[in-house]
Design a protein around this motif. Structure first.
Motif, PDB file in Angstrom:
ATOM      1  N   ALA A 168      30.923  44.227  46.450  1.00 30.35           N
ATOM      2  CA  ALA A 168      32.357  44.271  46.722  1.00 30.35           C
ATOM      3  C   ALA A 168      32.944  42.890  46.444  1.00 30.35           C
ATOM      4  N   THR A 169      34.241  42.832  46.181  1.00 31.36           N
ATOM      5  CA  THR A 169      34.897  41.549  45.889  1.00 31.36           C
ATOM      6  C   THR A 169      36.119  41.346  46.764  1.00 31.36           C
ATOM      7  N   ILE A 170      36.357  40.076  47.124  1.00 32.29           N
ATOM      8  CA  ILE A 170      37.553  39.669  47.871  1.00 32.29           C
ATOM      9  C   ILE A 170      38.126  38.450  47.162  1.00 32.29           C
ATOM     10  N   ALA A 171      39.381  38.531  46.738  1.00 29.89           N
ATOM     11  CA  ALA A 171      39.977  37.418  45.990  1.00 29.89           C
ATOM     12  C   ALA A 171      41.488  37.407  46.169  1.00 29.89           C
ATOM     13  N   PRO A 203      44.028  40.240  48.809  1.00 31.48           N
ATOM     14  CA  PRO A 203      45.049  39.719  49.724  1.00 31.48           C
ATOM     15  C   PRO A 203      45.956  38.715  49.030  1.00 31.48           C
ATOM     16  N   PRO A 204      47.231  38.642  49.425  1.00 31.05           N
ATOM     17  CA  PRO A 204      48.123  37.631  48.842  1.00 31.05           C
ATOM     18  C   PRO A 204      47.654  36.231  49.228  1.00 31.05           C
ATOM     19  N   VAL A 228      36.318  34.885  46.789  1.00 32.78           N
ATOM     20  CA  VAL A 228      37.051  33.882  46.017  1.00 32.78           C
ATOM     21  C   VAL A 228      38.165  33.242  46.853  1.00 32.78           C
ATOM     22  N   THR A 229      38.303  33.635  48.124  1.00 31.81           N
ATOM     23  CA  THR A 229      39.334  33.035  48.972  1.00 31.81           C
ATOM     24  C   THR A 229      38.965  31.592  49.303  1.00 31.81           C
TER      25      THR A 229
END
Length: 401
Positions: A168-171, A203-204, A228-229
């Protein structure tokens, strides 16, 4: 007669003053610098200290051909339009020889386009998007930091060794985050065709709803996560992830998290065992870094962050280019910059002629907690030159000029 004498004297005085001003200008090289100082101070304030140290060193050594470097700095407030306005003021009003700086990728691209339109040399310091040197690259723009592609290649090399198949990815949902996820997925999938991408969260930037993001990712039951946050968003994500057990028994690969400006705020909440890029300033053993560290701490009574390295190396690169060009003519600076080699706190680097990307690398390692603080362990330096496509491949990526 008296009136005529007074007028002549006044004109003579003004002429002398004008000559003095011209002489002063001739003994300076003005550099325009733009960054998001009010938008991301954790990075940009150390960055400012880095370039100030570099300027002091260059000027103390005699400047560029006897001319001192003078930096005129502006804050873009994290807005592309403000950055372009600042660039225009620096070029048209201040008469700077070239532009440097920028942090966010969308802002870097806006200033790069300005440089192309106005035919002004631009040394991009931090923007990581691959578009900077490839799809939207131009002859006027060079970039110091290792790009998304370079850092993704370093991280994918490690990620491919993991047994995890469900990712999964979070950016953050803007140019940098989108670019980082795209290239990481491409590189890792090429190494591991068995991998399945099961969820994405966008997320913004600066406004993450960490609880909702963590819940959505957990529901997809991934075996590994790409993060990537950065900055305050990273702190919120780590806190919620720790509380809800998102990272328990899951591998996490994370851009930038090992940088002190992002790792330090996590303190004892630092998730352990993440694979990250970063800057373990406290444990690097190399003469060139030792010299930088000693000078930085002596001047600022503080330890450096990755931003400090970027600011320092950016201005040192500009100085080397100006010295080699022996001119502030844009075409001569471009000619001097293409292929130039110079020293940095991480060792020798070069700016490639094919895409104007520097070969500055990054440290890759694991996160850990030591004495209540987040640190990098088991790290090694990855030279940027080893993680870039060939010149022939670059020709396919860059627009013809």
């Amino acid at each position: 007669m008296k009136m005529g004498f007074r007028l002549s004297a006044s004109l003579a005085f003004l002429a002398v003053m004008g000559a003095g001003t011209a002489a002063l200008a001739q003994n300076e090289i003005k550099i325009g610098e733009i960054n998001s100082y009010s938008g991301i101070p954790a990075f940009t304030e150390p960055y400012r200290k880095g370039w100030q140290l570099a300027v002091d060193e260059v000027n103390a050594a005699g400047g560029i051909g006897g001319k001192k470097i003078v930096v005129i700095s502006k804050d873009d407030a994290g807005k592309p339009a403000d950055a372009v306005t600042a660039a225009n003021e620096l070029v048209s009003r201040e008469g700077v020889a070239l532009l440097t700086g920028t942090f966010f990728s969308n802002i870097g691209l806006a200033v790069s386009d300005f440089a192309k339109q106005k035919k002004v040399f631009f040394m991009a310091a931090e923007p990581l998007t691959d578009a900077m040197t490839w799809s939207q690259g131009n002859r006027y723009t060079f970039r110091l930091r290792p790009s998304n592609y370079m850092q993704a290649a370093m991280l994918a090399e490690e990620a491919a060794k993991l047994p995890a198949k469900r990712w999964a990815t979070i950016a953050p949902n803007y140019e940098y985050g989108q670019s980082a996820v795209t290239v990481f997925k491409q590189l890792l999938s090429a190494k591991r065709p068995d991998i399945e991408w099961v969820a994405e969260q966008w997320p913004p930037q600066g406004k993450i709803d960490a609880g909702a993001v963590v819940q959505a990712i957990a529901a997809s039951k991934p075996e590994a996560i790409l993060n990537v946050t950065f900055g305050p968003d990273l702190v919120k994500l780590a806190r919620e992830g720790n509380t809800r057990g998102l990272f328990k028994d899951r591998a996490v690969v994370s851009f930038l998290t090992g940088e002190p400006e992002y790792l330090d705020p996590l303190k004892d909440e630092t998730p352990e065992g993440w694979t990250v890029t970063g800057y373990p300033w406290y444990a690097i053993k190399a003469p060139e870094h030792d010299a930088f560290l000693k000078a930085y701490q002596a001047k600022f009574n503080d330890y450096p962050r990755l931003g400090s390295i970027v600011g320092y190396a950016t201005m040192k690169s500009v100085a080397a280019i100006l010295a080699k060009a022996s001119s502030t003519d844009t075409d001569k600076m471009i000619e001097a910059a293409e292929g130039i080699e110079l020293d940095s706190p991480f060792g020798k680097i070069a700016f490639r002629k094919s895409d104007h990307q520097s070969t500055l690398g990054a440290f890759v390692g694991k996160t850990a907690v030591k004495d209540g603080k987040g640190v990098m362990v088991d790290f090694g330096y990855r030279s940027g030159a080893k993680y870039l496509p060939s010149d022939d491949e670059v020709k396919k990526l860059r627009p013809a000029e």
